[in-house]
Design a protein around this motif. Structure first.
Motif, mmCIF file in Angstrom:
data_model
loop_
_atom_site.group_PDB
_atom_site.id
_atom_site.type_symbol
_atom_site.label_atom_id
_atom_site.label_comp_id
_atom_site.label_asym_id
_atom_site.label_seq_id
_atom_site.Cartn_x
_atom_site.Cartn_y
_atom_site.Cartn_z
ATOM 1 N N THR A 1 21.833 -1.789 48.919
ATOM 2 C CA THR A 1 21.078 -2.382 47.626
ATOM 3 C C THR A 1 20.936 -1.895 46.398
ATOM 4 O O THR A 1 21.271 -0.697 46.441
ATOM 5 N N GLN B 1 16.051 -3.059 41.857
ATOM 6 C CA GLN B 1 14.780 -3.252 42.309
ATOM 7 C C GLN B 1 14.789 -4.426 43.277
ATOM 8 O O GLN B 1 14.849 -5.694 42.760
ATOM 9 N N VAL B 2 14.966 -4.145 44.586
ATOM 10 C CA VAL B 2 14.784 -5.131 45.690
ATOM 11 C C VAL B 2 13.465 -5.065 46.104
ATOM 12 O O VAL B 2 13.130 -4.066 46.668
ATOM 13 N N PRO B 3 12.788 -6.267 46.263
ATOM 14 C CA PRO B 3 11.354 -6.276 46.791
ATOM 15 C C PRO B 3 11.307 -5.918 48.337
ATOM 16 O O PRO B 3 12.303 -6.282 48.877
ATOM 17 N N PRO B 4 10.374 -5.006 48.447
ATOM 18 C CA PRO B 4 10.553 -4.499 49.843
ATOM 19 C C PRO B 4 10.387 -5.704 51.089
ATOM 20 O O PRO B 4 10.937 -5.446 51.942
ATOM 21 N N GLU B 5 9.873 -6.679 50.984
ATOM 22 C CA GLU B 5 9.526 -7.642 51.718
ATOM 23 C C GLU B 5 11.191 -8.328 51.757
ATOM 24 O O GLU B 5 11.379 -9.096 52.812
ATOM 25 N N VAL B 6 11.885 -8.461 50.836
ATOM 26 C CA VAL B 6 13.183 -8.818 50.959
ATOM 27 C C VAL B 6 13.902 -7.924 51.631
ATOM 28 O O VAL B 6 14.905 -8.136 52.543
#
Length: 51
Positions: A37, A40-45
């Motif tokens: 990744t 900034q990849v959201p934690p839920e994603v």
């Protein structure tokens, strides 16, 4: 490609994954594997990768 999109500002986050297809006519293949990744990849994603 995912890393490049983040680096040049075309995306704030991206994920790279791969999936091996044994028989494309039947969509027969292995489960996707997350390679990396970027940005900034959201934690839920990130928790759900690969989709």
């Amino acid at each position: 490609m995912a890393e490049e999109k983040v680096r040049i500002g075309r995306a704030i986050g991206a994920a790279a994954f791969t999936r091996t297809i044994a028989d494309p006519d039947f969509d027969d293949g292995a489960e996707p594997t997350t390679l990396a990744t970027f940005g900034q990849v959201p934690p839920e994603v990130a928790e759900r990768l690969p989709f």
